[in-house]
Design an enzyme around this catalytic site. Structure first.
Site, PDB file in Angstrom:
ATOM      1  N   GLU A 144     -41.635 -10.164  31.904  1.00 21.90           N
ATOM      2  CA  GLU A 144     -41.505  -9.868  30.479  1.00 21.90           C
ATOM      3  C   GLU A 144     -40.417  -8.833  30.210  1.00 21.90           C
ATOM      4  O   GLU A 144     -40.168  -7.958  31.026  1.00 21.90           O
ATOM      5  CB  GLU A 144     -42.812  -9.280  29.946  1.00 21.90           C
ATOM      6  CG  GLU A 144     -43.960 -10.237  29.981  1.00 21.90           C
ATOM      7  CD  GLU A 144     -45.276  -9.562  29.641  1.00 21.90           C
ATOM      8  OE1 GLU A 144     -45.279  -8.643  28.801  1.00 21.90           O
ATOM      9  OE2 GLU A 144     -46.290  -9.950  30.231  1.00 21.90           O
ATOM     10  N   CYS A 149     -46.756  -3.773  28.298  1.00 19.25           N
ATOM     11  CA  CYS A 149     -46.389  -4.444  29.548  1.00 19.25           C
ATOM     12  C   CYS A 149     -47.488  -5.279  30.195  1.00 19.25           C
ATOM     13  O   CYS A 149     -48.624  -4.860  30.289  1.00 19.25           O
ATOM     14  CB  CYS A 149     -45.862  -3.428  30.547  1.00 19.25           C
ATOM     15  SG  CYS A 149     -46.695  -1.852  30.521  1.00 19.25           S
ATOM     16  N   CYS A 173     -54.067  -0.739  33.242  1.00 19.87           N
ATOM     17  CA  CYS A 173     -52.782  -1.426  33.031  1.00 19.87           C
ATOM     18  C   CYS A 173     -52.873  -2.925  33.322  1.00 19.87           C
ATOM     19  O   CYS A 173     -53.358  -3.332  34.385  1.00 19.87           O
ATOM     20  CB  CYS A 173     -51.721  -0.791  33.924  1.00 19.87           C
ATOM     21  SG  CYS A 173     -50.099  -1.553  33.763  1.00 19.87           S
ATOM     22  N   CYS A 212     -53.160   0.723  38.740  1.00 21.04           N
ATOM     23  CA  CYS A 212     -53.693   1.586  37.666  1.00 21.04           C
ATOM     24  C   CYS A 212     -54.747   0.796  36.878  1.00 21.04           C
ATOM     25  O   CYS A 212     -54.513  -0.347  36.483  1.00 21.04           O
ATOM     26  CB  CYS A 212     -52.572   2.064  36.742  1.00 21.04           C
ATOM     27  SG  CYS A 212     -51.299   3.011  37.613  1.00 21.04           S
ATOM     28  N   GLY A 234     -44.156  -3.597  36.850  1.00 23.73           N
ATOM     29  CA  GLY A 234     -43.669  -3.150  38.158  1.00 23.73           C
ATOM     30  C   GLY A 234     -43.478  -1.653  38.251  1.00 23.73           C
ATOM     31  O   GLY A 234     -43.479  -0.940  37.248  1.00 23.73           O
ATOM     32  N   CYS A 281     -47.427  -5.856  40.119  1.00 25.65           N
ATOM     33  CA  CYS A 281     -47.338  -4.450  40.527  1.00 25.65           C
ATOM     34  C   CYS A 281     -48.464  -4.181  41.519  1.00 25.65           C
ATOM     35  O   CYS A 281     -49.558  -4.714  41.389  1.00 25.65           O
ATOM     36  CB  CYS A 281     -47.502  -3.547  39.305  1.00 25.65           C
ATOM     37  SG  CYS A 281     -47.289  -1.786  39.655  1.00 25.65           S
ATOM     38  N   CYS A 328     -36.888  -2.886  27.133  1.00 26.32           N
ATOM     39  CA  CYS A 328     -37.835  -2.442  28.158  1.00 26.32           C
ATOM     40  C   CYS A 328     -37.926  -3.539  29.204  1.00 26.32           C
ATOM     41  O   CYS A 328     -38.342  -4.652  28.905  1.00 26.32           O
ATOM     42  CB  CYS A 328     -39.201  -2.190  27.506  1.00 26.32           C
ATOM     43  SG  CYS A 328     -40.500  -1.784  28.693  1.00 26.32           S
ATOM     44  N   LEU A 373     -48.319  10.463  33.876  1.00 27.78           N
ATOM     45  CA  LEU A 373     -49.247  11.482  34.362  1.00 27.78           C
ATOM     46  C   LEU A 373     -50.696  11.092  34.027  1.00 27.78           C
ATOM     47  O   LEU A 373     -51.534  10.970  34.899  1.00 27.78           O
ATOM     48  CB  LEU A 373     -48.873  12.836  33.748  1.00 27.78           C
ATOM     49  CG  LEU A 373     -49.582  14.059  34.306  1.00 27.78           C
ATOM     50  CD1 LEU A 373     -49.396  14.192  35.809  1.00 27.78           C
ATOM     51  CD2 LEU A 373     -49.080  15.321  33.603  1.00 27.78           C
ATOM     52  N   HIS A 374     -50.978  10.916  32.762  1.00 26.45           N
ATOM     53  CA  HIS A 374     -52.251  10.369  32.261  1.00 26.45           C
ATOM     54  C   HIS A 374     -53.499  11.223  32.496  1.00 26.45           C
ATOM     55  O   HIS A 374     -54.545  10.942  31.899  1.00 26.45           O
ATOM     56  CB  HIS A 374     -52.507   8.954  32.785  1.00 26.45           C
ATOM     57  CG  HIS A 374     -51.422   7.976  32.433  1.00 26.45           C
ATOM     58  ND1 HIS A 374     -50.804   7.945  31.203  1.00 26.45           N
ATOM     59  CD2 HIS A 374     -50.832   6.988  33.160  1.00 26.45           C
ATOM     60  CE1 HIS A 374     -49.895   6.981  31.188  1.00 26.45           C
ATOM     61  NE2 HIS A 374     -49.873   6.391  32.355  1.00 26.45           N
ATOM     62  N   ASN A 416     -53.230   0.945  24.749  1.00 31.98           N
ATOM     63  CA  ASN A 416     -53.228  -0.452  24.324  1.00 31.98           C
ATOM     64  C   ASN A 416     -54.427  -1.146  24.927  1.00 31.98           C
ATOM     65  O   ASN A 416     -54.712  -0.975  26.118  1.00 31.98           O
ATOM     66  CB  ASN A 416     -51.950  -1.154  24.806  1.00 31.98           C
ATOM     67  CG  ASN A 416     -50.769  -0.765  23.962  1.00 31.98           C
ATOM     68  OD1 ASN A 416     -50.761  -0.907  22.741  1.00 31.98           O
ATOM     69  ND2 ASN A 416     -49.742  -0.236  24.614  1.00 31.98           N
TER      70      ASN A 416
END
Ligand code: SAH
Length: 354
Positions: free
Chosen positions: A90, A329, A117, A114, A157, A110, A103, A213-214, A288
């Site tokens: 994408e 993403c 994600c 995470c 990725g 990936c 983007c 970081l999150h 999201n």
């Protein structure tokens, strides 16, 4: 067959000279490729004999548009591309007052895992080549007719997990005879691979480094991001300080706000403390929604922001672009795969059913 678009400018000249051709042919071909031609026949100033000789030795990558979505809200465009081997990636085009930003993805899937994600679901299939990353910029610009001035490596990725190809891509897209996009107009986002950050610091590029970081504490961050078990918060922040010392470039810290997970007042205070030695800017991202995940968007974004600001932290909240078209993403690729009933990596033609 040589993937001619993935060759650096120097490698291309060498390749051409090895065919007994003068060096200036390298420049001509480089310019054609970076204008987005998809066949050698379009390189009209090359002698026919050279085009024929190249035909047997090289291929020119060109992704196909599988799907294109345009946001009714803000004009954000999302492309789902099919690569030469059938895999899909994408790219998102975002329109800002200061210019258009694209983007791009750096891998098919990936392997960072995470938990919030969509790109991580299904794991990594393969790295993208430098040419495939360039193609996303090039063909998004050509297909949309929108000139692109900025690039963010924030698609599917982990860019620092595909280090050499990403570096080669950056040099290609930055080349004055090609798209000539300045490093200051490029951002690279990483989940926090310490050795990659240290390597990148040595390159002394003027790009913006974003760190996902999150969470400011190991307990929370390890739950969200498996990489934290190898490179924990302390090790990551030490790498960020080294990066800043080496390059003088301020870092951008991404922080996706998740309800009841990383949005408490204590975590805001911890985050502020963490950033004291590593100058930068915090970008709070409203989470999201991902179908496969139970995480919900935080309801405390404004309070969290205020608390950081009070402690002198530079902080912004990311605008949500393209939320009506699954523009974050991995989501479109994920849906395409689900529709096809195929898991990533198990079928080379994972997007055929769309
Ligand atoms: N692998 C790189 C770049 C790709 S992700 C990295 O981790 O930085 C781009 C950004 O979107 C990262 O900060 C990532 O953590 C974030 N992200 C992923 N899923 C998200 C979601 N559901 N909501 C909000 N942000 C998300």
């Amino acid at each position: 067959m040589t993937d001619i678009k993935s060759l650096s400018r120097e490698e291309l000249t060498q390749f051409i000279q090895e065919l007994g051709q003068p060096a200036f042919r390298g420049k001509q071909i480089f310019q054609w490729l970076h204008r987005g031609v998809t066949s050698l026949d379009e390189m009209t100033d090359l002698p026919k004999a050279l085009r024929e000789a190249l035909q047997e030795k090289v291929f020119i990558s060109a992704p196909q548009v599988v799907r294109k979505q345009v946001s009714q809200q803000d004009g954000t465009m999302k492309y789902l591309w099919r690569l030469a081997d059938g895999h899909c990636i994408e790219t998102v085009l975002m329109k800002y007052r200061h210019g258009n930003s694209v983007c791009i993805s750096s891998q098919v899937g990936c392997r960072m895992g995470c938990t919030f994600c969509a790109s991580a679901l299904g794991g990594k299939v393969r790295d993208l080549t430098p040419g495939e990353m360039l193609d996303q910029v090039l063909f998004t610009q050509i297909d949309s007719g929108e000139p692109i001035s900025n690039i963010v490596l924030m698609g599917i990725g982990e860019p620092l997990d595909n280090y050499d190809n990403v570096m080669k891509f950056l040099k290609l897209v930055n080349h004055p005879e090609g798209m000539d996009i300045g490093m200051r107009h490029i951002s690279l986002s990483t989940c926090g691979l310490v050795t990659g950050i240290d390597r990148l610091a040595e390159e002394q590029l003027q790009l913006t480094l974003s760190i996902s970081l999150h969470a400011p504490d190991d307990e929370t961050r390890s739950k969200l991001m498996p990489i934290n078990r190898a490179d924990n918060v302390e090790a990551l922040m030490a790498a960020c300080r080294r990066y800043f010392q080496k390059t003088g470039r301020r870092i951008s810290y991404e922080y996706a706000m998740i309800d009841g997970v990383n949005d408490t007042a204590e975590q805001a205070d911890l985050l502020a403390k963490l950033l004291r030695g590593a100058p930068g800017h915090v970008n709070l991202i409203p989470l999201n929604h991902v179908d496969e995940s139970s995480f919900a968007p935080s309801r405390r974004v404004a309070a969290f922001q205020k608390r950081l600001e009070k402690q002198g932290v530079a902080v912004t909240v990311r605008r949500r672009l393209g939320s009506d078209i699954d523009a974050s993403c991995g989501q479109l690729r994920r849906k395409a795969m689900a529709k096809d009933g195929v898991a990533a990596g198990q079928d080379r033609r994972e997007c055929d059913a769309i």
